[in-house]
Design a protein around this motif. Structure first.
Motif, PDB file in Angstrom:
ATOM      1  N   GLY A   1      -4.092  38.131 -17.186  1.00 32.56           N
ATOM      2  CA  GLY A   1      -5.322  38.843 -18.236  1.00 32.56           C
ATOM      3  C   GLY A   1      -5.834  39.780 -16.577  1.00 32.56           C
ATOM      4  N   GLY A   2      -4.883  40.310 -15.709  1.00 33.62           N
ATOM      5  CA  GLY A   2      -5.368  40.773 -14.514  1.00 33.62           C
ATOM      6  C   GLY A   2      -5.833  39.462 -13.470  1.00 33.62           C
ATOM      7  N   ARG A   3      -5.857  38.104 -13.331  1.00 36.92           N
ATOM      8  CA  ARG A   3      -6.857  38.026 -12.191  1.00 36.92           C
ATOM      9  C   ARG A   3      -5.841  37.199 -11.597  1.00 36.92           C
ATOM     10  N   LEU A   4      -5.952  36.604 -10.482  1.00 35.05           N
ATOM     11  CA  LEU A   4      -5.671  36.454  -9.547  1.00 35.05           C
ATOM     12  C   LEU A   4      -4.606  35.222  -9.224  1.00 35.05           C
ATOM     13  N   THR A   5      -3.626  34.556  -9.072  1.00 32.11           N
ATOM     14  CA  THR A   5      -2.592  33.434  -8.729  1.00 32.11           C
ATOM     15  C   THR A   5      -2.657  33.256  -7.619  1.00 32.11           C
ATOM     16  N   ALA A   6      -1.393  32.006  -7.608  1.00 28.53           N
ATOM     17  CA  ALA A   6      -0.526  31.605  -6.296  1.00 28.53           C
ATOM     18  C   ALA A   6      -0.068  32.352  -6.345  1.00 28.53           C
ATOM     19  N   LYS A   7       1.308  33.154  -6.775  1.00 28.24           N
ATOM     20  CA  LYS A   7       1.883  34.154  -6.773  1.00 28.24           C
ATOM     21  C   LYS A   7       1.862  35.013  -6.319  1.00 28.24           C
ATOM     22  N   ASP A   8       0.578  36.049  -6.412  1.00 21.97           N
ATOM     23  CA  ASP A   8      -0.038  37.323  -5.231  1.00 21.97           C
ATOM     24  C   ASP A   8      -0.521  36.594  -4.274  1.00 21.97           C
ATOM     25  N   PHE A   9      -0.652  35.464  -3.675  1.00 21.11           N
ATOM     26  CA  PHE A   9      -1.126  35.398  -2.388  1.00 21.11           C
ATOM     27  C   PHE A   9       0.424  35.033  -1.790  1.00 21.11           C
ATOM     28  N   ASP A  10       1.570  34.522  -2.308  1.00 24.81           N
ATOM     29  CA  ASP A  10       2.634  33.578  -1.422  1.00 24.81           C
ATOM     30  C   ASP A  10       3.528  35.461  -1.729  1.00 24.81           C
ATOM     31  N   LEU A  11       3.081  36.810  -2.483  1.00 25.17           N
ATOM     32  CA  LEU A  11       3.733  37.360  -2.059  1.00 25.17           C
ATOM     33  C   LEU A  11       2.970  38.442  -1.133  1.00 25.17           C
ATOM     34  N   ALA A  12       1.621  38.299  -1.072  1.00 28.52           N
ATOM     35  CA  ALA A  12       1.475  38.989   0.363  1.00 28.52           C
ATOM     36  C   ALA A  12       1.663  38.649   1.589  1.00 28.52           C
ATOM     37  N   ARG A  13       1.629  36.986   1.818  1.00 24.30           N
ATOM     38  CA  ARG A  13       1.463  36.427   2.661  1.00 24.30           C
ATOM     39  C   ARG A  13       3.623  36.626   3.081  1.00 24.30           C
ATOM     40  N   ARG A  14       4.554  37.182   1.921  1.00 26.99           N
ATOM     41  CA  ARG A  14       5.281  37.538   2.530  1.00 26.99           C
ATOM     42  C   ARG A  14       5.323  39.441   2.864  1.00 26.99           C
ATOM     43  N   ILE A  15       4.465  39.480   2.365  1.00 24.28           N
ATOM     44  CA  ILE A  15       4.501  40.464   2.892  1.00 24.28           C
ATOM     45  C   ILE A  15       3.850  41.025   4.739  1.00 24.28           C
ATOM     46  N   GLN A  16       2.766  40.240   5.061  1.00 27.54           N
ATOM     47  CA  GLN A  16       2.788  40.007   5.700  1.00 27.54           C
ATOM     48  C   GLN A  16       3.193  39.875   7.011  1.00 27.54           C
ATOM     49  N   ASP A  17       4.421  38.442   7.011  1.00 28.42           N
ATOM     50  CA  ASP A  17       5.355  37.984   7.530  1.00 28.42           C
ATOM     51  C   ASP A  17       6.153  39.747   7.902  1.00 28.42           C
ATOM     52  N   ILE A  18       6.509  40.614   6.550  1.00 31.19           N
ATOM     53  CA  ILE A  18       7.586  41.158   7.961  1.00 31.19           C
ATOM     54  C   ILE A  18       7.143  42.555   8.099  1.00 31.19           C
ATOM     55  N   ALA A  19       5.312  42.352   7.904  1.00 30.32           N
ATOM     56  CA  ALA A  19       5.031  43.744   8.664  1.00 30.32           C
ATOM     57  C   ALA A  19       5.594  44.157  10.083  1.00 30.32           C
ATOM     58  N   PRO A  20       4.966  43.132  11.068  1.00 30.60           N
ATOM     59  CA  PRO A  20       5.141  43.200  12.221  1.00 30.60           C
ATOM     60  C   PRO A  20       6.786  44.185  12.958  1.00 30.60           C
ATOM     61  N   ALA A  21       7.876  43.872  12.256  1.00 32.69           N
ATOM     62  CA  ALA A  21       9.021  44.081  12.245  1.00 32.69           C
ATOM     63  C   ALA A  21       8.946  45.710  11.473  1.00 32.69           C
ATOM     64  N   HIS A  22       7.702  46.330  11.100  1.00 29.51           N
ATOM     65  CA  HIS A  22       8.104  48.062  10.582  1.00 29.51           C
ATOM     66  C   HIS A  22       6.776  48.156  11.653  1.00 29.51           C
ATOM     67  N   GLY A  23       6.256  47.402  12.878  1.00 28.78           N
ATOM     68  CA  GLY A  23       5.148  48.417  13.112  1.00 28.78           C
ATOM     69  C   GLY A  23       4.067  48.647  12.509  1.00 28.78           C
ATOM     70  N   ALA A  24       3.668  48.236  10.987  1.00 29.29           N
ATOM     71  CA  ALA A  24       2.675  48.000  10.600  1.00 29.29           C
ATOM     72  C   ALA A  24       1.584  47.255  10.298  1.00 29.29           C
ATOM     73  N   ALA A  25       0.408  47.757  10.774  1.00 27.24           N
ATOM     74  CA  ALA A  25      -0.633  47.379  11.575  1.00 27.24           C
ATOM     75  C   ALA A  25      -1.734  47.269  10.262  1.00 27.24           C
TER      76      ALA A  25
END
Length: 104
Positions: free
Chosen positions: A80-104
């Motif tokens: 229903g367009g609400r936040l779930t554990a899936k959203d935070f898991d995806l955000a964490r994975r994106i957060q983890d790869i960002a430094p390798a791309h120089g993203a800040a």
């Protein structure tokens, strides 16, 4: 609905958000968002890496690629367009790869 896609409580959202520096909620609290600054135009490589992670997770965010910035918005439409554990898991994975791309 699988438990993984159950909406999180306000407290669970606050706790998980505290573990993701730079991420915030939209005003309605239904979407997790972050903008990443990139040191150069080839941000498309970062976007492609995010897309690969999304395919593996079978959970997709909205991505906006700009000249030197990538905007990410995550929510679970099936909840229903609400936040779930899936959203935070995806955000964490994106957060983890960002430094390798120089993203800040």
């Amino acid at each position: 609905m699988p438990p993984y896609a159950e909406p999180l409580s306000h407290k669970e959202i606050e706790d998980r958000l505290a573990e993701l520096p730079g991420w915030s909620l939209t005003d309605d609290g239904a979407t997790l968002q972050r903008s990443y600054r990139l040191p150069h135009l080839p941000g498309a490589v970062f976007v492609v890496h995010i897309a690969q992670i999304q395919d593996e997770a079978d959970h997709h965010s909205d991505l906006t690629l700009r000249y030197n910035r990538v905007d990410v918005s995550v929510t679970t439409h099936a909840a229903g367009g609400r936040l779930t554990a899936k959203d935070f898991d995806l955000a964490r994975r994106i957060q983890d790869i960002a430094p390798a791309h120089g993203a800040a």
